[in-house]
Design an enzyme around this catalytic site. Structure first.
Site, PDB file in Angstrom:
ATOM      1  CD  GLU A   1     -11.353   6.037   4.827  1.00 47.51           C
ATOM      2  OE1 GLU A   1     -10.747   4.882   4.714  1.00 47.51           O
ATOM      3  OE2 GLU A   1     -12.676   5.843   4.455  1.00 47.51           O
ATOM      4  CG  ASP A   2      -7.637   2.433   3.422  1.00 48.34           C
ATOM      5  OD1 ASP A   2      -8.341   3.376   3.367  1.00 48.34           O
ATOM      6  OD2 ASP A   2      -7.608   1.417   3.426  1.00 48.34           O
TER       7      ASP A   2
ATOM      8  CG  ASP B   1     -10.913   5.099  -5.320  1.00 51.92           C
ATOM      9  OD1 ASP B   1     -10.364   5.466  -6.314  1.00 51.92           O
ATOM     10  OD2 ASP B   1     -11.443   3.597  -5.783  1.00 51.92           O
TER      11      ASP B   1
ATOM     12  CG  PHE C   1      -6.271  -1.662  -6.638  1.00 52.84           C
ATOM     13  CD1 PHE C   1      -7.748  -1.063  -6.444  1.00 52.84           C
ATOM     14  CD2 PHE C   1      -5.790  -2.573  -5.937  1.00 52.84           C
ATOM     15  CE1 PHE C   1      -8.434  -1.492  -5.357  1.00 52.84           C
ATOM     16  CE2 PHE C   1      -6.441  -3.211  -4.815  1.00 52.84           C
ATOM     17  CZ  PHE C   1      -7.584  -2.922  -4.609  1.00 52.84           C
ATOM     18  CB  VAL C   2      -1.874   1.382  -4.226  1.00 51.34           C
ATOM     19  CG1 VAL C   2      -1.274   2.242  -5.317  1.00 51.34           C
ATOM     20  CG2 VAL C   2      -3.056   2.095  -3.528  1.00 51.34           C
TER      21      VAL C   2
ATOM     22  NE  ARG D   1      -6.567  -6.250   5.099  1.00 55.51           N
ATOM     23  CZ  ARG D   1      -7.554  -5.488   4.778  1.00 55.51           C
ATOM     24  NH1 ARG D   1      -7.285  -4.100   4.433  1.00 55.51           N
ATOM     25  NH2 ARG D   1      -8.896  -5.679   4.232  1.00 55.51           N
TER      26      ARG D   1
HETATM   27  P1  IMP Z   1     -14.019   4.929  -1.805  1.00 53.88           P
HETATM   28  O1  IMP Z   1     -15.614   4.849  -1.149  1.00 53.88           O
HETATM   29  O2  IMP Z   1     -14.333   4.681  -3.423  1.00 53.88           O
HETATM   30  O3  IMP Z   1     -13.375   6.262  -1.651  1.00 53.88           O
HETATM   31  O4  IMP Z   1     -13.346   3.773  -1.447  1.00 53.88           O
HETATM   32  C1  IMP Z   1     -12.692   3.743  -0.112  1.00 53.88           C
HETATM   33  C2  IMP Z   1     -12.396   2.264   0.245  1.00 53.88           C
HETATM   34  O5  IMP Z   1     -11.912   1.485  -1.099  1.00 53.88           O
HETATM   35  C3  IMP Z   1     -10.900   2.419   0.840  1.00 53.88           C
HETATM   36  O6  IMP Z   1     -11.075   2.790   2.118  1.00 53.88           O
HETATM   37  C4  IMP Z   1     -10.096   1.039   0.691  1.00 53.88           C
HETATM   38  O7  IMP Z   1     -10.526  -0.050   1.290  1.00 53.88           O
HETATM   39  C5  IMP Z   1     -10.823   0.769  -0.697  1.00 53.88           C
HETATM   40  N1  IMP Z   1      -9.761   1.030  -1.937  1.00 53.88           N
HETATM   41  C6  IMP Z   1     -10.065   2.115  -2.672  1.00 53.88           C
HETATM   42  N2  IMP Z   1      -8.907   2.408  -3.672  1.00 53.88           N
HETATM   43  C7  IMP Z   1      -7.985   1.248  -3.385  1.00 53.88           C
HETATM   44  C8  IMP Z   1      -6.795   0.852  -3.675  1.00 53.88           C
HETATM   45  O8  IMP Z   1      -6.118   1.360  -4.777  1.00 53.88           O
HETATM   46  N3  IMP Z   1      -6.257  -0.271  -3.040  1.00 53.88           N
HETATM   47  C9  IMP Z   1      -6.793  -0.670  -2.219  1.00 53.88           C
HETATM   48  N4  IMP Z   1      -7.984  -0.551  -1.836  1.00 53.88           N
HETATM   49  C10 IMP Z   1      -8.811   0.609  -2.396  1.00 53.88           C
END
Ligand code: IMP
Length: 169
Positions: A93-94, A97, A146-147, A159
């Site tokens: 995963e990237d 969050d 937010f990055v 990207r």
């Molecule tokens: P989660 O379900 O809230 O954990 O979100 C996961 C997905 O939200 C990641 O795989 C990203 O695609 C996107 N995301 C969450 N935070 C960021 C951020 O700071 N920058 C860009 N994308 C984010």
């Protein structure tokens, strides 16, 4: 935009993560599952730092649309091509969050009979977590920012930045 993590810092950390994974999976053949699109840049660098035979597959989910806040809804956009039966799966995963996306993926992929399943994420924002989930390999823990860059987008942009920057800063 303000640089949070430079290209060199990312490269050094990804190398360490690859070495750790190589040690942990010695004698096995990890199956790397990349979560598109954000995880793709990390996956291609990480895979080249793992000194083991391995296989790759890709899936795409969407949780955000065009906003910076999670809706809690996860949509499957593209499923995996290969079976996970009996495999040592490593989800790449990237960023984790709220954890909602990964929670959904873990629950879904567990039903497909993998021998083991672990998670590697380049970034983690623990202060934002809504569900507790295990992240076995974390590149960097960051604050609630937010990055963008190194695969991460805002409205599909940025990207291609080689570093990670704080959006808007
Ligand atoms: P989660 O379900 O809230 O954990 O979100 C996961 C997905 O939200 C990641 O795989 C990203 O695609 C996107 N995301 C969450 N935070 C960021 C951020 O700071 N920058 C860009 N994308 C984010």
């Amino acid at each position: 935009m303000k640089v949070l993590l430079s290209r060199d810092e990312i490269q050094a950390r990804v190398r360490e993560m690859g070495q750790q994974i190589t040690r942990d999976y010695a004698g096995r053949e990890p199956h790397l599952v990349c979560v598109l699109k954000g995880g793709c840049t990390f996956l291609t660098d990480l895979a080249r730092e793992i000194d083991l035979p391995l296989s790759l597959d890709y899936m795409a989910v969407s949780s955000y649309g065009a906003a910076t806040k999670s809706s809690g809804e996860v949509r499957m956009l593209k499923d995996l091509d290969q079976s996970l039966e009996g495999r040592d799966v490593l989800i790449v995963e990237d960023i984790v969050d709220t954890g909602l996306t990964l929670n959904y993926l873990l629950n879904l992929l567990r039903t497909r009979g993998p021998r083991s399943m672990k998670v590697a994420s380049l970034l983690s924002k623990p202060s934002r977590r809504l569900v507790e989930i295990p992240v076995d390999y974390v590149g960097f823990t960051i604050d609630d920012l937010f990055v963008v860059g190194y695969g991460l987008d805002y409205n599909e942009k940025f990207r291609n930045l080689p570093h990670i920057a704080v959006y808007g800063a």
